[in-house]
Design an enzyme around this catalytic site. Structure first.
Site, PDB file in Angstrom:
ATOM      1  N   ASP A 334     -37.050   1.191  36.795  1.00  0.00           N
ATOM      2  CA  ASP A 334     -36.024   0.790  37.781  1.00  0.00           C
ATOM      3  C   ASP A 334     -36.385  -0.418  38.505  1.00  0.00           C
ATOM      4  OD1 ASP A 334     -33.455   1.122  39.163  1.00  0.00           O
ATOM      5  OD2 ASP A 334     -34.102   3.073  39.660  1.00  0.00           O
ATOM      6  N   GLU A 531     -27.223   5.274  46.936  1.00  0.00           N
ATOM      7  CA  GLU A 531     -28.655   5.246  46.786  1.00  0.00           C
ATOM      8  C   GLU A 531     -29.012   5.898  48.116  1.00  0.00           C
ATOM      9  OE1 GLU A 531     -30.977   2.262  44.778  1.00  0.00           O
ATOM     10  OE2 GLU A 531     -29.348   1.884  43.681  1.00  0.00           O
TER      11      GLU A 531
HETATM   12  C1  BGC Z   1     -30.924   2.202  40.870  1.00  0.00           C
HETATM   13  C2  BGC Z   1     -30.535   2.049  39.473  1.00  0.00           C
HETATM   14  C3  BGC Z   1     -29.766   1.059  38.793  1.00  0.00           C
HETATM   15  C4  BGC Z   1     -30.758  -0.215  39.100  1.00  0.00           C
HETATM   16  C5  BGC Z   1     -29.984  -1.556  38.550  1.00  0.00           C
HETATM   17  C6  BGC Z   1     -31.646   0.447  41.040  1.00  0.00           C
HETATM   18  O1  BGC Z   1     -31.651   0.424  42.401  1.00  0.00           O
HETATM   19  O2  BGC Z   1     -31.698   2.907  41.270  1.00  0.00           O
HETATM   20  O3  BGC Z   1     -29.611   3.396  39.259  1.00  0.00           O
HETATM   21  O4  BGC Z   1     -29.647   1.200  37.598  1.00  0.00           O
HETATM   22  O5  BGC Z   1     -30.763  -0.425  40.591  1.00  0.00           O
HETATM   23  O6  BGC Z   1     -28.892  -1.934  39.348  1.00  0.00           O
END
Ligand code: BGC
Length: 615
Positions: A334, A531
């Protein structure tokens, strides 16, 4: 004279031989060049004569045969390129795609082309694919986005309910159809990789990613996750398959409050200390289901288990996921996840991540540094050639299997598939099946469409941004009606009889009203977030929302509170004042799904996918 001639020939022969040896050594060195900046592209050096195909370009061969053939032709720098996943906005120069032979790019949430239209997306991605055509082996790029509730970055795409709402539908067939629709909208713009579904199990509602989950029940999450993967990865005859990504491996929903390594977060990116038994029985279950469904990629989360960051967790990544469960796809880290292993030492972080089983690194910015670190690690044999080849083979296998080598460019042919009427109807069906009736002790519902006077108020009544939540146009979502769709207020107006008077005030200021209205509908809830930005200790309504409820109560005979939120909100202290409480979660752009059930055109069938005590 004869002897002299012989010596002359021998001398010439030896000179030729030396020149040949020197040339082969220097060419080999060139191919293994460690510095990208001095590595020449050697365009078409490996191209076949007479337009005949190289074996890896021959779609009649098996994907495995094609991988072996391609891998045998690749230089170290080409292999490293396949392992890099770079965010498009950090590309220093578009030519870097060819120069570094990058294998994958992404648009993080809110990373949009200009204009943000189907044309804009297609042109952007095609221009990236064109760069790969400048490289020796012409390996197409994977382009990834977070279409977590529809093609959410694209203005005008159909926005479906967030996963928590889909969890409430308990309807696998519906979720599969949603997956198919999302895949169509992605494909239409040349995107064949989706960072969805989230297979996290929500265990603490204060977590800002609760709404990204299908809820707290591992079996439900497994069933629905499987269905979404099935829908997304549906094969299409002429187009590549859209790869799903099961995320965030493993136990991202089990972190403890206050343990986040991100100084601004509390739960997200935090630490979990649950037992292995619990980790397996609860959190691993949906990932097992995803693997048996043939999910192409799995994303390692940003959290830790027992003090070890996921991106560097060799036990969970290699021993459990790859060896024990036999996962044949690739593991992607990630956002900055690899650097987080040891924030002060990139070399150590990269070495640990790759050796632990990460196959593709979501870098997402400093790819030049990633290359330097990889060259050094390979030269020192801190990362073996075997591990390098395994990682690259997994990525190439996915590219062959989805059909990317056969079609990586997109034309306008399929733009009509974005925001199709059938997709809107599907989203509306999803909304009405996701709405959960939390309280209606006096059987106020269903409402008659002939009520003479309805008051509507609240922060989320006429706001598509709030209806849609995070991951819509922007990472943290948007406010107001900037995208097409139907708000709850509009849906109410469209549903009732022409004789019904519907009055609206966001703040529930109705000074002109002296007689009580038949019904007051307060549409309140959470502001969009995403998030860890949404980690919140107390989950209750804002003072403004409470005031709206209070004001509306004084102006209406019956009061309905419709919650637009990503997780259970504490309403125990206001429950007694309200006749009807409903949650529509984060329904997306099709507000009419809510009125479908409130006005009785369809029954309430939504069931809580997560506990919500209201007494
Ligand atoms: C998130 C992921 C996401 C990724 C790409 C990260 O900040 O935790 O869920 O897929 O960004 O956008």
């Amino acid at each position: 004279m004869l002897a002299f001639m012989k010596i002359k020939y021998i001398f010439l022969l030896l000179t030729g031989l030396f020149a040949l040896i020197y040339w082969s050594i220097s060419s080999a060195r060139k191919l293994n060049e460690k510095s990208v900046s001095t590595y020449s592209l050697e365009k078409n050096e490996d191209q076949p004569k007479n337009n005949s195909k190289l074996p890896y370009q021959d779609s009649s061969l098996s994907s495995e045969e094609r991988v072996n053939n391609l891998l045998s032709r690749m230089t170290e720098s080409e292999k490293i390129g396949q392992m890099a996943l770079v965010e498009r906005k950090y590309l220093g120069n578009i030519n870097d795609i060819a120069q570094y032979k990058l294998g994958a790019l992404l648009s993080g949430a809110g990373s949009l082309p200009e204009p943000n239209t189907p044309q804009g997306w297609t042109q952007m991605i095609n221009s990236f694919q064109e760069q790969t055509q400048q490289t020796r082996l012409q390996i197409p790029l994977l382009y990834g986005v977070d279409a977590v509730h529809g093609h959410g970055n694209l203005a005008g795409a159909t926005i479906f309910p967030h996963q928590i709402g889909l969890g409430a539908t308990h309807d696998e067939n519906l979720i599969k159809r949603i997956g198919e629709a999302v895949a169509k909208e992605l494909r239409a713009t040349g995107i064949y990789w989706n960072f969805a579904p989230s297979l996290d199990i929500a265990t603490d509602n204060r977590w800002g990613r609760t709404y990204e989950t299908f809820g707290s029940n591992p079996d439900l999450v497994s069933r629905l996750g499987r269905a979404l993967i099935q829908g997304l990865q549906t094969t299409s005859t002429n187009e590549p398959i859209v790869m799903a990504t099961a995320k965030h491996y493993l136990g991202a929903g089990a972190t403890k409050w206050g343990t986040s390594t991100n100084q601004f977060y509390f739960l997200d990116q935090g630490q979990s200390t649950i037992t292995e038994e619990k980790l397996r029985s609860t959190h691993l279950t949906p990932f097992k289901a995803a693997i048996s469904e043939g999910v192409f990629s799995i994303m390692a989360g940003l959290h830790s288990w027992n003090g070890e960051k996921m991106a560097g967790h060799s036990y969970l990544l290699t021993e459990v996921l790859k060896n024990e469960l036999g996962f044949k796809g690739f593991i992607v880290s990630d956002w900055h996840g690899v650097n987080q292993i040891n924030p002060t030492n990139k070399y150590e972080s990269v070495v640990k991540a790759i050796n632990s089983g990460i196959d593709m690194v979501m870098i997402p910015d400093d790819y030049k540094e990633f290359f330097e670190v990889m060259y050094e690690a390979l030269a020192k044999e801190d990362i073996s050639q075997k591990r390098l080849n395994d990682a690259v083979s997994r990525i190439l296998l996915a590219k062959f299997q989805i059909g990317l080598f056969e079609k990586s460019f997109t034309d306008q042919e399929r733009f009509y598939e974005i925001d199709l009427l059938s997709h809107k109807e599907l989203a509306r069906e999803a909304v009405r099946k996701s709405v959960v009736l939390l309280k209606d002790t006096e059987h106020v519902l269903p409402l008659s469409k002939n009520n003479s006077h309805i008051l509507v108020a609240g922060s989320s009544a006429d706001n598509l941004g709030r209806q849609s939540g995070g991951w819509t146009i922007e990472w943290q979502g948007i406010n107001g009606n900037q995208i097409p769709g139907t708000t709850i207020l509009q849906a109410i107006k469209q549903t009732v009889d022409t004789t019904t008077v519907v009055e609206y005030s966001e703040e529930a200021k109705f000074p002109q009203i002296t007689d009580l209205a038949d019904i007051g509908i307060a549409v309140v809830g959470e502001k969009p977030y995403a998030e860890g930005e949404g980690d919140q200790e107390k989950l209750h309504l804002s003072t403004e929302d409470l005031l709206v409820i209070e004001r509306l109560k004084q102006k209406s005979k019956k009061l309905i509170v419709l919650l637009i939120c990503g997780r259970p909100i504490d309403i125990k202290n206001i429950n007694h004042d309200i006749d009807v409480i409903i949650t529509a979660w984060l329904p997306g752009t099709q507000g009419s799904g809510v009125t479908d059930v409130i006005f009785g055109d369809h029954p309430f069938t939504g069931i809580l996918p997560i506990a919500w005590p209201i007494e």
